[in-house]
Each structure stands twice: as structure tokens, then as C-alpha cells.
Design a protein around this motif. Structure first.
Motif, PDB file in Angstrom:
ATOM      1  N   LEU A 137      11.030   2.123 -18.489  1.00  0.00           N
ATOM      2  CA  LEU A 137      10.623   0.811 -17.978  1.00  0.00           C
ATOM      3  C   LEU A 137       9.121   0.580 -18.093  1.00  0.00           C
ATOM      4  O   LEU A 137       8.677  -0.505 -18.496  1.00  0.00           O
ATOM      5  N   ILE A 138       8.328   1.592 -17.755  1.00  0.00           N
ATOM      6  CA  ILE A 138       6.875   1.400 -17.698  1.00  0.00           C
ATOM      7  C   ILE A 138       6.134   2.295 -18.684  1.00  0.00           C
ATOM      8  O   ILE A 138       5.174   1.859 -19.321  1.00  0.00           O
ATOM      9  N   GLY A 139       6.602   3.537 -18.811  1.00  0.00           N
ATOM     10  CA  GLY A 139       5.873   4.522 -19.598  1.00  0.00           C
ATOM     11  C   GLY A 139       5.074   5.421 -18.682  1.00  0.00           C
ATOM     12  O   GLY A 139       4.369   4.943 -17.785  1.00  0.00           O
ATOM     13  N   PHE A 140       5.197   6.727 -18.886  1.00  0.00           N
ATOM     14  CA  PHE A 140       4.528   7.677 -18.003  1.00  0.00           C
ATOM     15  C   PHE A 140       3.020   7.460 -17.950  1.00  0.00           C
ATOM     16  O   PHE A 140       2.399   7.537 -16.885  1.00  0.00           O
ATOM     17  N   ASP A 141       2.423   7.184 -19.093  1.00  0.00           N
ATOM     18  CA  ASP A 141       0.965   7.093 -19.158  1.00  0.00           C
ATOM     19  C   ASP A 141       0.416   5.960 -18.296  1.00  0.00           C
ATOM     20  O   ASP A 141      -0.676   6.079 -17.727  1.00  0.00           O
ATOM     21  N   MET A 142       1.178   4.880 -18.202  1.00  0.00           N
ATOM     22  CA  MET A 142       0.675   3.694 -17.514  1.00  0.00           C
ATOM     23  C   MET A 142       1.326   3.461 -16.155  1.00  0.00           C
ATOM     24  O   MET A 142       0.954   2.524 -15.441  1.00  0.00           O
ATOM     25  N   ALA A 143       2.293   4.289 -15.806  1.00  0.00           N
ATOM     26  CA  ALA A 143       3.109   3.998 -14.627  1.00  0.00           C
ATOM     27  C   ALA A 143       2.275   3.872 -13.362  1.00  0.00           C
ATOM     28  O   ALA A 143       2.389   2.879 -12.625  1.00  0.00           O
ATOM     29  N   GLU A 144       1.434   4.845 -13.080  1.00  0.00           N
ATOM     30  CA  GLU A 144       0.677   4.826 -11.828  1.00  0.00           C
ATOM     31  C   GLU A 144      -0.271   3.637 -11.757  1.00  0.00           C
ATOM     32  O   GLU A 144      -0.345   2.935 -10.743  1.00  0.00           O
ATOM     33  N   THR A 145      -0.965   3.375 -12.877  1.00  0.00           N
ATOM     34  CA  THR A 145      -1.924   2.264 -12.902  1.00  0.00           C
ATOM     35  C   THR A 145      -1.220   0.920 -12.789  1.00  0.00           C
ATOM     36  O   THR A 145      -1.644   0.037 -12.026  1.00  0.00           O
ATOM     37  N   LEU A 146      -0.121   0.767 -13.543  1.00  0.00           N
ATOM     38  CA  LEU A 146       0.575  -0.517 -13.537  1.00  0.00           C
ATOM     39  C   LEU A 146       1.230  -0.789 -12.184  1.00  0.00           C
ATOM     40  O   LEU A 146       1.182  -1.927 -11.689  1.00  0.00           O
ATOM     41  N   MET A 147       1.839   0.215 -11.570  1.00  0.00           N
ATOM     42  CA  MET A 147       2.483  -0.005 -10.278  1.00  0.00           C
ATOM     43  C   MET A 147       1.458  -0.298  -9.191  1.00  0.00           C
ATOM     44  O   MET A 147       1.705  -1.110  -8.295  1.00  0.00           O
ATOM     45  N   GLN A 148       0.308   0.326  -9.279  1.00  0.00           N
ATOM     46  CA  GLN A 148      -0.759   0.002  -8.330  1.00  0.00           C
ATOM     47  C   GLN A 148      -1.198  -1.447  -8.490  1.00  0.00           C
ATOM     48  O   GLN A 148      -1.366  -2.174  -7.506  1.00  0.00           O
ATOM     49  N   SER A 149      -1.362  -1.876  -9.730  1.00  0.00           N
ATOM     50  CA  SER A 149      -1.752  -3.263  -9.997  1.00  0.00           C
ATOM     51  C   SER A 149      -0.664  -4.235  -9.534  1.00  0.00           C
ATOM     52  O   SER A 149      -0.965  -5.286  -8.944  1.00  0.00           O
ATOM     53  N   LEU A 150       0.608  -3.884  -9.784  1.00  0.00           N
ATOM     54  CA  LEU A 150       1.719  -4.746  -9.382  1.00  0.00           C
ATOM     55  C   LEU A 150       1.750  -4.924  -7.866  1.00  0.00           C
ATOM     56  O   LEU A 150       1.845  -6.054  -7.364  1.00  0.00           O
ATOM     57  N   VAL A 151       1.663  -3.822  -7.133  1.00  0.00           N
ATOM     58  CA  VAL A 151       1.727  -3.906  -5.671  1.00  0.00           C
ATOM     59  C   VAL A 151       0.517  -4.642  -5.120  1.00  0.00           C
ATOM     60  O   VAL A 151       0.627  -5.422  -4.164  1.00  0.00           O
ATOM     61  N   GLU A 152      -0.648  -4.432  -5.702  1.00  0.00           N
ATOM     62  CA  GLU A 152      -1.850  -5.159  -5.256  1.00  0.00           C
ATOM     63  C   GLU A 152      -1.662  -6.663  -5.420  1.00  0.00           C
ATOM     64  O   GLU A 152      -2.027  -7.452  -4.534  1.00  0.00           O
ATOM     65  N   SER A 153      -1.104  -7.073  -6.547  1.00  0.00           N
ATOM     66  CA  SER A 153      -0.873  -8.503  -6.773  1.00  0.00           C
ATOM     67  C   SER A 153       0.132  -9.056  -5.767  1.00  0.00           C
ATOM     68  O   SER A 153      -0.063 -10.139  -5.200  1.00  0.00           O
ATOM     69  N   LEU A 154       1.219  -8.313  -5.527  1.00  0.00           N
ATOM     70  CA  LEU A 154       2.237  -8.777  -4.580  1.00  0.00           C
ATOM     71  C   LEU A 154       1.678  -8.852  -3.162  1.00  0.00           C
ATOM     72  O   LEU A 154       1.987  -9.783  -2.408  1.00  0.00           O
ATOM     73  N   ASN A 155       0.836  -7.876  -2.788  1.00  0.00           N
ATOM     74  CA  ASN A 155       0.205  -7.927  -1.469  1.00  0.00           C
ATOM     75  C   ASN A 155      -0.690  -9.155  -1.326  1.00  0.00           C
ATOM     76  O   ASN A 155      -0.745  -9.779  -0.257  1.00  0.00           O
ATOM     77  N   LYS A 156      -1.379  -9.514  -2.397  1.00  0.00           N
ATOM     78  CA  LYS A 156      -2.222 -10.714  -2.363  1.00  0.00           C
ATOM     79  C   LYS A 156      -1.374 -11.964  -2.178  1.00  0.00           C
ATOM     80  O   LYS A 156      -1.728 -12.852  -1.398  1.00  0.00           O
ATOM     81  N   PHE A 157      -0.268 -12.033  -2.889  1.00  0.00           N
ATOM     82  CA  PHE A 157       0.599 -13.200  -2.764  1.00  0.00           C
ATOM     83  C   PHE A 157       1.192 -13.292  -1.352  1.00  0.00           C
ATOM     84  O   PHE A 157       1.343 -14.382  -0.805  1.00  0.00           O
ATOM     85  N   LEU A 158       1.544 -12.133  -0.772  1.00  0.00           N
ATOM     86  CA  LEU A 158       2.186 -12.129   0.544  1.00  0.00           C
ATOM     87  C   LEU A 158       1.213 -12.460   1.672  1.00  0.00           C
ATOM     88  O   LEU A 158       1.601 -13.069   2.675  1.00  0.00           O
ATOM     89  N   THR A 159      -0.035 -12.070   1.521  1.00  0.00           N
ATOM     90  CA  THR A 159      -0.989 -12.242   2.613  1.00  0.00           C
ATOM     91  C   THR A 159      -1.985 -13.365   2.374  1.00  0.00           C
ATOM     92  O   THR A 159      -2.633 -13.809   3.321  1.00  0.00           O
ATOM     93  N   GLY A 160      -2.107 -13.813   1.126  1.00  0.00           N
ATOM     94  CA  GLY A 160      -3.115 -14.827   0.803  1.00  0.00           C
ATOM     95  C   GLY A 160      -2.616 -16.243   1.002  1.00  0.00           C
ATOM     96  O   GLY A 160      -1.480 -16.495   1.424  1.00  0.00           O
TER      97      GLY A 160
END
Length: 692
Positions: free
Chosen positions: A135-158
Motif C-alpha cells: 500500500l505505501i512502501g516500506f521506505d516511505m511508510a513512516e514518513t507518509l503515515m506521519q504526514s497523513l495523520v498530521e493532516s487529518l488532525n489539522k482537519f479535525l481540530t482546525g
């Protein structure tokens, strides 16, 4: 030109740009189909068009088509498609950062949902696949999921539209319910590392967001708490257990209360419908029997998730007891207002509060979540024949067990200054008429709890004996009595109703001994009943309301002495045989010591008094006089640990039950709860705030 106008202009020209970047191979009427097909055929349609992704995310997403394409793939094809899937996922996450491009953000979220569901559905039963890599790729998984959750947190709280917040929660729910067994969903490791707990708590504490987003927020939090809860440290468990935000806990309770209130109200409405003539009534009954039964089971099953949320809050968080008993005046539920077509400022707290008041509505009695839950329990515990309702009733009793163990909860339930009307529903039975009391007396909540336990015992003396549920009822009664003994609470309650129910339970066990003993440890059930009587006998003077109540207890034991004699004979028979229940029968025989001492002490004196006065039968008053005059010569043994009980522990005894329950909830949420169709993408465009 405004941002909205620019976005709409971009959308209208996107088809031309897409065709231009793909050398006119994609017909206008099927452009999205052709693009998706290219991806699944290992092509890269973005080659030669640097604006491809910006243009693609202006097209309305056809999620069903994407998921259907995944269904067509075999294992080798899915693995070979990895690079394209990784690229697609990456571009979606990057698009979420474009907060000035609302339509692209919305379509990116829909695309992410389709990708996650498509990949997981294809690999759900084959854990040889490494889903993270595909789905994501091992190399990018941690960075992409961090970015995804950060964006969702902004949408939920902003300061974003309510619909976008809904979509963000739906995406997280899609991720949380991707596998049947939530603990095997390794993608959730990233949601543990990059936490969304604070965002969910902010929603629950906000009276503006809560009516629309509260249910999904509570559901998501409940599911995240389940992830590997028996295997490793789960930060959501820790954070929920120490949460002391009063607004958030009250909001959590209101979400649960709202769902249970809807069920209760629907049940009341259905049962208050006027009855027509007998012929039409029979016709309707036959015609609707199976449909109504199926709908009832479905509606009960739908409450499993909200009951699990209530259980986790009570089980984990001591502070939640305050929210559980927080009094408020019920209001008629209203459908949340439709989102405006154009951006407007958010309403203030006062405006929201005023909008819920109806000046024409008569003043209602105060209520709280515990009142609502007790009424709900009285409904679902009426019928436990099928597995769905049995499990729902079991969960209700587990929750009540946790409440009955909590000293603070008991102090609130027995407080005479905190009285409530609790409408308890009774199962129709042949030997009694059910009168629905719409306006019960205001009493301490523990009275309603005891009434509920008594009602369950009396209405479930059946051949298909639910011994586990009876044991839980007896355990709840025992815990309540232990608190009252410890704190010397003299509750004004009709204890005779409880004693009668317990004796009826013993009589039922005796009458069906040969059948029940093959399936249940009836001696353990009988021991629980006998020890409740022992608690009254030994410590009743510390919590019964007056000496007369203590006298009445002895009168009932003497009057029903035949029941206890027969229980003793039954236990004695099994202790003389080398059988499965020998040890349990021996314990029951020992527990009957003081009751038999009372019977053997008072019965001869009652008979002697009757003979002296030439009476063939005595009145209750006459028997009580004999009892009162012969207390001094009665000798009882002090039995150990009558006021002790094993505190509730989920693991290991209930681990299998909750694992299966969570699996069922996860499957149900995946099928229906993550439906994105009601959230219109077109509305999102106009609701999105202007971001500078």
C-alpha cells in the motif's frame, strides 16, 4: 476571483488538460475509467504531464470502480502493481497538504479510502502479504503515515467544514476496520505512534462538533483501544484511563446516552401503538412476525459498539462515574441542520444551547446516562434466546457489574438526594399483566438496579437456563449489599421482592434438577443465592431499614423452609457420590448451615405455640411474635468472607468474549458505518473555509 470560483473553473477545464497530457487517448465520457484502467494495467498516465495529479484530483472519485478493479487481481498481479499503488497513495497524502484546494483534498480522501479498502479486501485472509509494503512502501511508510495523520488532525481540530471533519473520521474508521481482527491490522501501529486521541477528545468536548461528529469519534476511540490490548502497551488505553477533562467525559456520555435514548424511544413508540381488532391484529402479527424479529435483532446488534464504548469508559476511567450520573433534562432529538451552501461563521456555544430549547415543551424530569442505560437493559434483557441479544444482555450485565463494584458509583446510587424516575420494561408473561409505568416513583438509582436484577431472575426461569447471566445478576446484587453493609446504608427498598425472587430461583433449580445438572453447575448458582441470604442473616442489622425488615426475613425463611430443606437434600445426595459436582455440592451444603439452624430453631417453637393456642395455622403477625421472642436462644456461626467478592477482571475470563464482540463490531462498521456516500463532495466545496 474567489478561491471557490477558481476551483470550479479548474474542475471544468480538467478534462481538457487530462486529454492533452495523455495524447487524446481518453474519451471525455469515460476519462476516470480510462485513467484507473491505466493504473491497474501497470501504466503511468502521469508521464509527460506535470499537472496530471492536480488535474486528476479535481475529478469526482468513483470508489466502487477502484475497489472492483482490486477484486479482479490475483496475488501476482497485486504484487506487480505495488509501485503504482505506492505512487497513488503518496500523491493522495501530498494532496492533503494543499489546504487551499478543497476539492482536491476531498477527492484525495475518497481515493485513500478506496485504496485501503481495495488492498485490505484482497489480502484480508492472506497474512503472507505485507500490506504496508504493497500500500505505501516500506521506505516511505513512516514518513507518509506521519504526514497523513498530521493532516487529518489539522482537519479535525482546525477551522474546516463539518463535512471535511466527517470525511477525516471516516478515513480513520476505514483504516481501523480494515481487518476482521483489529489486532492483526499492522497499519494501526502508525496511528498509535502518531496519535489522534487529543483530536477526538476536542470533538467530544465541543458542543458544536459533537452532535455531528461525536458518534464517529467515540466509535473510533473505542476501536483504537482494542488494538492488541492484551499484548502490549496501547497509548489510547493509557490516555483514556487518566482522562480528567470534564467536558470531554460529559460529551462522551452524551453521545452514548443519545444512541441508547433513540433505541428506548423507538421501543416505547412501538409498544404504545394502539391495538386494533383481534382479526387485524392476528393478520399483522403473522405478516410482520419475521420482519419485526429481524429488525429487532439488527437494532440490538447495532448497539454493541456504543455499549462497548460505555464499558471501556467505565472499566478504564474512574472519573467517568461522574459523567455517568450527571443529571440533565432530556430534550427531543433533532436532526442536525443541513450544512449551508455558502461559508458562514460557526455558531457560538450560547446559540447552540438556545437552539435546542423548545419553549412549548413541558418541563421534563431530570435524567442521566445511568437512567437511560438501566431502561435500555430492561428492554434487551427481556429476550436472550438468540446469540445477538444474549451477548448484548451479557455486556449490559458486565457494565452493571463494574458499576456495582465502584464505591463512588454506589455512593451516588444510594444517595437519597439523587432520585430519578427509571422506566423499567417487563417481559410479558402468562401469569401476569404487564403495566408499563410511564411515571415511576423517584427513588435512588440502586432501587432501579435491584428491580432490574429481580425482574431478570423472575423472567428467565426457563428450560434454556441462562446460568451465566443469572450468576452475573446474583453477583451484582451481592456487590450492592456488600457496599451497603460496609457503609451502613439503610435503603428503603422492598426487600421481600428480592427474597421471593431468590427463593423462586431455588425452586426452579430443584424442579428441573435432572435436566439442568447435565448442562450447568446448579450448585454454584444455589450457593450464590444462599450466600446472599447469609449476608442478610449475618449483617442485615447494619443495612436493613428497620428491625421489622429483619423479622420479615426470618419469617420468609421459616415460611419457605421446605425449599431450603430440599436444596440441602439435593446437595447431600451429590456429596455422597463421586461425580463432577461433588465439591460444589459440598460447598452448598456448608453454606446452608445458618439457614438450617434458623429453621430448626424456630419451626418447633412455632408449631409448639400453635398447639398451645389450639390453632391449625398462624398469621404472619403471630409467627413474627414467636420469632421476636426467641432470638436470644438462637445460635449462629459467623461465616467468613460473606462480604467479599472477586473483583471483575477482563483478562483472562472475558478476553474471548470481547475479542469476538470486537470482531463482530469491526465487520459491521466496515459494511455500513464507513459509508461515504451521504457526505456529498459537492457540498464540501462550498463549505471549505478560505485559507490564506
Amino acid at each position: 476571483m474567489s478561491q471557490d470560483a477558481l476551483t470550479m473553473k479548474e474542475q471544468s477545464s480538467s478534462s481538457v488538460l487530462l486529454r492533452r497530457g495523455s495524447t487524446n487517448k481518453i474519451p471525455l465520457k469515460e476519462k476516470f475509467v480510462q485513467i484507473y484502467e491505466a493504473f491497474f494495467q501497470l501504466e503511468d498516465p502521469s508521464t509527460g504531464n506535470p499537472n496530471f495529479w492536480d488535474e486528476l484530483f479535481l475529478l469526482k472519485v468513483k470508489s466502487s470502480y477502484i475497489e472492483a478493479e482490486f477484486d479482479k487481481l490475483n496475488e501476482d498481479a497485486l504484487v506487480s502493481l505495488k509501485d503504482n499503488i505506492n505512487l497513488w497513495f503518496y500523491k493522495c497524502v501530498e494532496t492533503l497538504k494543499q489546504q487551499t484546494a478543497p476539492f482536491r483534498v476531498v477527492n484525495a480522501i475518497h481515493t485513500l479510502c478506496a485504496l485501503i479498502r481495495g488492498v485490505f479486501r484482497k489480502t484480508r485472509n492472506n497474512y503472507g502479504f505485507d500490506i504496508i509494503n504493497i500500500l505505501i512502501g516500506f521506505d516511505m511508510a513512516e514518513t507518509l503515515m506521519q504526514s497523513l495523520v498530521e493532516s487529518l488532525n489539522k482537519f479535525l481540530t482546525g477551522d474546516f467544514s463539518m463535512s471535511l471533519k466527517q470525511l477525516s473520521l471516516k478515513l480513520l474508521l476505514v483504516l481501523a476496520t480494515a481487518t476482521d481482527n483489529i489486532s492483526q491490522n499492522t497499519m494501526l501501529e502508525y496511528i498509535l505512534i502518531n496519535c489522534v486521541f487529543e483530536s477526538l477528545i476536542l470533538i467530544l468536548g465541543n458542543s458544536i462538533y459533537r452532535p455531528t461528529l461525536g458518534y464517529d469519534a467515540v466509535l473510533l476511540l473505542t476501536l483504537l483501544v482494542q488494538y492488541r490490548k492484551y499484548e502490549s502497551a496501547n497509548p489510547y488505553i493509557v490516555k483514556l484511563s487518566i482522562l480528567d477533562d470534564e467536558l470531554a467525559l460529559t460529551g462522551y456520555a452524551q453521545v452514548v446516552s443519545s444512541s441508547l435514548t433513540d433505541f428506548n424511544r423507538e421501543y416505547q413508540t412501538k409498544n404504545s401503538e394502539p391495538q386494533t381488532g383481534w382479526f387485524s391484529a392476528i393478520a399483522n402479527m403473522v405478516g410482520n412476525m419475521f420482519v419485526a424479529e429481524e429488525k429487532t435483532v439488527e437494532s440490538v446488534r447495532a448497539n454493541d459498539s456504543i455499549l462497548l464504548a460505555l464499558y471501556e469508559a467505565i472499566h478504564l476511567n474512574r472519573n467517568f462515574i461522574t459523567a455517568l450520573t450527571h443529571a440533565h433534562t432530556p430534550s427531543t432529538p433533532a436532526t442536525p441542520p443541513a450544512s449551508p451552501a455558502f461559508p458562514t461563521s460557526l455558531p457560538t456555544e450560547e446559540q447552540v444551547s438556545d437552539a435546542t430549547l423548545n419553549p412549548d415543551e413541558p418541563t421534563k424530569q431530570p435524567t442521566n446516562l445511568l437512567v437511560t442505560f438501566l431502561e435500555y437493559s430492561s428492554i434487551v434483557m427481556q429476550d436472550t434466546k438468540d446469540e445477538t441479544r444474549y451477548n448484548n444482555a451479557k455486556l449490559c450485565l458486565i457494565i452493571l457489574n463494574c458499576i456495582a463494584e465502584d464505591q463512588y458509583a454506589n455512593s451516588l446510587m444510594t444517595d437519597n438526594n439523587m432520585t430519578f424516575r427509571v422506566p423499567l420494561h417487563r417481559m410479558p408473561m402468562r401469569h401476569r399483566k404487564v403495566n408499563v409505568d410511564q411515571f415511576p416513583m423517584c427513588r435512588p438509582l440502586v432501587c432501579a438496579l435491584l428491580d432490574l436484577m429481580v425482574e431478570f431472575i423472575l423472567s428467565h426461569l426457563m428450560k434454556n437456563f441462562p446460568s451465566e447471566l443469572h450468576l452475573r445478576c446474583l453477583g451484582i446484587i451481592h456487590r450492592v449489599l456488600c457496599y451497603q453493609k460496609k457503609c451502613r446504608v439503610r435503603l428503603q427498598y422492598s426487600w421481600k421482592d428480592l427474597w421471593t425472587a431468590l427463593m423462586n430461583l431455588l425452586k426452579f433449580v430443584l424442579s428441573h434438577e435432572s435436566y439442568l445438572v447435565k448442562k450447568h453447575n446448579i450448585f454454584h448458582v444455589a450457593s450464590k443465592v444462599v450466600n446472599i441470604f447469609n449476608l442478610f442473616i449475618t449483617y442485615g442489622d447494619t443495612f436493613l431499614p428497620n428491625p421489622t425488615s429483619y423479622d420479615e426475613l426470618y419469617y420468609e425463611i421459616i415460611r419457605m423452609h421446605q425449599v431450603f430443606d430440599n436444596v440441602y437434600s439435593m446437595a447431600l445426595r451429590y456429596t455422597t457420590n463421586e461425580g463432577e459436582w461433588k465439591d460444589s455440592a459440598a460447598k452448598l451444603k456448608n453454606h446452608l448451615g445458618n439457614i438450617r439452624a434458623i429453621i430448626n430453631h424456630f419451626s418447633p417453637k412455632v408449631d409448639s405455640w400453635a398447639a398451645q393456642n389450639h390453632l391449625s395455622s398462624l398469621t404472619e403477625k403471630q409467627v413474627l411474635e414467636v420469632v421476636q421472642s426467641n432470638y436470644d436462644t438462637l445460635t449462629l456461626k459467623l461465616q467468613d468472607s460473606l462480604d467479599q467478592f472477586d473483583r471483575y477482571s477482563e483478562k483472562p475470563r472475558e478476553a474471548a468474549f470481547f475479542t469476538q464482540l470486537v470482531r463482530s463490531i469491526t465487520c459491521d462498521v466496515r459494511k455500513s458505518g464507513t459509508n461515504l456516500a451521504p457526505i456529498q463532495q459537492e457540498n464540501l466545496l462550498y463549505q471549505y473555509p478560505m485559507i490564506s
